[in-house]
Design a protein around this motif. Structure first.
Motif, PDB file in Angstrom:
ATOM      1  N   SER A  90      -1.273  -8.581   7.937  1.00 29.80           N
ATOM      2  CA  SER A  90      -2.049  -7.346   7.823  1.00 29.80           C
ATOM      3  C   SER A  90      -2.086  -6.792   6.409  1.00 29.80           C
ATOM      4  CB  SER A  90      -1.481  -6.279   8.770  1.00 29.80           C
ATOM      5  OG  SER A  90      -1.588  -6.699  10.110  1.00 29.80           O
ATOM      6  N   GLY A  91      -1.439  -7.469   5.455  1.00 28.57           N
ATOM      7  CA  GLY A  91      -1.518  -7.060   4.060  1.00 28.57           C
ATOM      8  C   GLY A  91      -0.546  -5.989   3.630  1.00 28.57           C
ATOM      9  N   ASN A  92       0.444  -5.647   4.453  1.00 31.92           N
ATOM     10  CA  ASN A  92       1.341  -4.535   4.118  1.00 31.92           C
ATOM     11  C   ASN A  92       2.232  -4.798   2.908  1.00 31.92           C
ATOM     12  OD1 ASN A  92       0.353  -3.112   6.282  1.00 31.92           O
ATOM     13  ND2 ASN A  92       2.060  -3.591   7.639  1.00 31.92           N
ATOM     14  N   THR A  93       2.363  -6.050   2.485  1.00 31.09           N
ATOM     15  CA  THR A  93       3.261  -6.368   1.364  1.00 31.09           C
ATOM     16  C   THR A  93       2.511  -6.604   0.052  1.00 31.09           C
ATOM     17  OG1 THR A  93       3.194  -8.715   1.969  1.00 31.09           O
ATOM     18  CG2 THR A  93       4.996  -7.382   2.891  1.00 31.09           C
ATOM     19  N   ALA A  94       1.228  -6.262  -0.004  1.00 32.28           N
ATOM     20  CA  ALA A  94       0.429  -6.559  -1.195  1.00 32.28           C
ATOM     21  C   ALA A  94       0.972  -5.857  -2.435  1.00 32.28           C
ATOM     22  CB  ALA A  94      -1.030  -6.154  -0.963  1.00 32.28           C
ATOM     23  N   VAL A  95       1.324  -4.577  -2.335  1.00 35.30           N
ATOM     24  CA  VAL A  95       1.766  -3.832  -3.517  1.00 35.30           C
ATOM     25  C   VAL A  95       3.117  -4.318  -4.034  1.00 35.30           C
ATOM     26  CG1 VAL A  95       2.447  -1.553  -4.357  1.00 35.30           C
ATOM     27  CG2 VAL A  95       0.373  -1.800  -3.007  1.00 35.30           C
TER      28      VAL A  95
END
Length: 530
Positions: free
Chosen positions: A317-322
């Motif tokens: 879901s992209g939660n670790t992008a930052v």
């Protein structure tokens, strides 16, 4: 992640937790034990302090982790979340902030009870506020689990579980011991840290592309695997009619939901006057606007520097992008700069989550103690102090949030917050606007408006693809999906308004003209406000 990452980030986590516990202990010694102190911090905060606290309450894990992740995966369509969250503050500024401050004391139900029969509207508003708060809490705690799981080496389910439990325990401690005073200062500290971390990452991303935002977008599109479609509408919410209606539904929920969030409304009671509430909102809009502009840079920066596939492989879901972007900007895995920057960003994100869950838990406990308990208590039953009930309620809300968070740990945190906004826009905003602006509004209309928005919103979510019917659902092995949209706002928000109107026109109750006139004068002038 390497041992250096783990050690440094855990040290920073520990320092922030120690700082927040020290603030809680300080606030606990200064409190007087009154309901006004516990719920509103004595109404002693300045507009600037409250503006920073509102920003700290609002700039959540959904914003820092979820929105940037969605932009990294879906480009233009991910930006729509940031736009919706920001535009919503115009509704708050022009329709809600001052009027709510003048009409209420601690909760949304206080505003309704100023005109209506107290018991039914307090039960309805308390139930709705508790539901919204629970959904919002889940999003924050899922974000905390994701962060620590990444820190400890990927998909560590045990790390996620213990992190969620730890965050739940900390939020109960903050609220029970420090009340609103401690919660506010924790949010102010968190707001400063988050803005500092976001500014640093934004500058580093722009330096990589020599300040050329066009080059950043072009590179992001090239590495996304989608080409020019990455920068055009429709990647997530395009295609068939269902996806397009889902986008409209999401936008409606985001723009209208902020004005119905219990933990945001409660912040207007921490300042002495309505004018201070309006100025607080202006401060918050400035901070929040700058922050969301920077999340757009971070999202496209993650797509450009890491590639959408790398972001997706770390977390679907992209939660670790930052955090991964910070690692790359600092020099990559194994470098000292990467280790430091990753650890700082992870610690700031964790601080964000702790501060937001404290505010939501306080709003939840206020709804239980100030609205539900006071209204449902039987005559002659043993009386407990309202503050004591609020502290017990904080523990109960913590247990509930932990359980739901463990169930929803794989969903995108921005999406989870979108559901909370949909319920707030459906159940809380219609009744609030009717109470403030419709002279003929009645108690039946208020109760029907709350339940007429709340029940459809919750039922439609349960019957949506979010819960069953697809591999990405909460219950992928089951299929009882009947409602095609992931966000119920398009249906539930109009129902909230429609049921409020229907309940009023079918009511035999005569509107109390005197109470309405009193409420109107009080809301506009502040005469008689607490």
């Amino acid at each position: 992640m390497s041992g250096d990452h783990q050690t440094l980030a855990l040290v920073l986590f520990s320092l922030f937790v120690a700082l927040t516990l020290a603030i809680t202990a300080w606030a606990g010694r200064r409190r007087r034990g009154t309901t006004e102190e516990f719920y509103a911090g004595g109404r002693l905060f300045s507009p600037m302090e409250n503006g920073f606290a509102i920003a700290g309450d609002y700039m959540s894990a959904a914003s820092f982790l979820g929105i940037s992740g969605l932009i990294a995966l879906y480009g233009y369509d991910g930006v729509l979340y940031a736009v919706g969250f920001l535009v919503a503050w115009l509704v708050v500024l022009f329709l809600v902030a001052e009027l709510v401050r003048n009409c209420g004391r601690f909760t949304l139900a206080d505003v309704l009870a100023a005109r209506m029969r107290e018991r039914p509207v307090r039960i309805a508003a308390g139930t709705s506020s508790l539901t919204v708060s629970a959904l919002y809490l889940v999003a924050q705690m899922v974000g905390a689990g994701t962060l620590v799981s990444l820190l400890l080496g990927g998909e560590s389910r045990a790390a996620q579980t213990w992190t969620v439990v730890g965050v739940g325990a900390l939020m109960v401690v903050y609220v029970s011991l420090g009340g609103m005073r401690a919660t506010t200062w924790i949010q102010i500290v968190k707001s400063v840290l988050l803005m500092g971390g976001t500014i640093t990452l934004t500058v580093l991303v722009l330096l990589r592309f020599s300040g050329d935002f066009g080059q950043l977008l072009t590179t992001a599109a090239a590495r996304s695997g989608q080409g020019p479609d990455f920068l055009a509408p429709g990647l997530r919410y395009g295609g068939d009619w269902t996806a397009r209606l889902d986008f409209i539904s999401l936008g409606l929920a985001l723009v209208l939901g902020t004005a119905g969030l219990p933990h945001i409304l409660s912040r207007f009671y921490t300042v002495p006057t309505a004018r201070a509430a309006r100025r607080s909102t202006v401060w918050a809009i400035g901070l929040i606007g700058g922050f969301y502009l920077m999340t757009i840079v971070l999202g496209f920066g993650a797509a450009a520097l890491l590639g959408s596939d790398t972001v997706r492989s770390s977390h679907a879901s992209g939660n670790t992008a930052v955090p991964l972007l910070a690692l790359d900007l600092g020099g990559g895995a194994g470098s000292t700069g990467g280790t430091v920057l990753f650890a700082v960003v992870a610690a700031v994100a964790f601080a964000t989550i702790l501060a937001v869950v404290a505010g939501i838990t306080l709003a939840s406990s206020a709804s239980v103690a100030h609205d539900l308990h006071a209204s449902l208590r039987r005559e002659g039953a043993r009386r407990f102090g309202e503050v004591a009930v609020a502290r017990l309620a904080a523990a109960g809300v913590g247990v509930l949030a932990i359980g739901l968070s463990l169930l929803a740990r794989d969903l995108n945190v921005a999406f989870l917050v979108g559901l909370a906004f949909a319920v707030a826009a459906s159940a809380n905003l219609p009744v609030l606007l009717y109470t403030l602006f419709w002279r003929s509004f009645t108690t039946r209309g208020a109760v029907w408006s709350v339940y007429g928005g709340l029940v459809p919103a919750v039922v439609l979510v349960l019957l949506s693809p979010v819960v069953s019917g697809s591999p990405a659902s909460l219950l992928p092995g089951l299929d009882f999906q009947l409602f095609p949209l992931e966000n119920p706002g398009l249906v539930s928000v109009p129902l909230g308004f429609a049921f409020g109107w229907l309940g009023t026109v079918t009511s035999r109750e005569e509107p109390d003209e005197d109470r309405h006139a009193e409420t109107e004068v009080r809301s506009l002038t502040g005469a008689g406000a607490v």
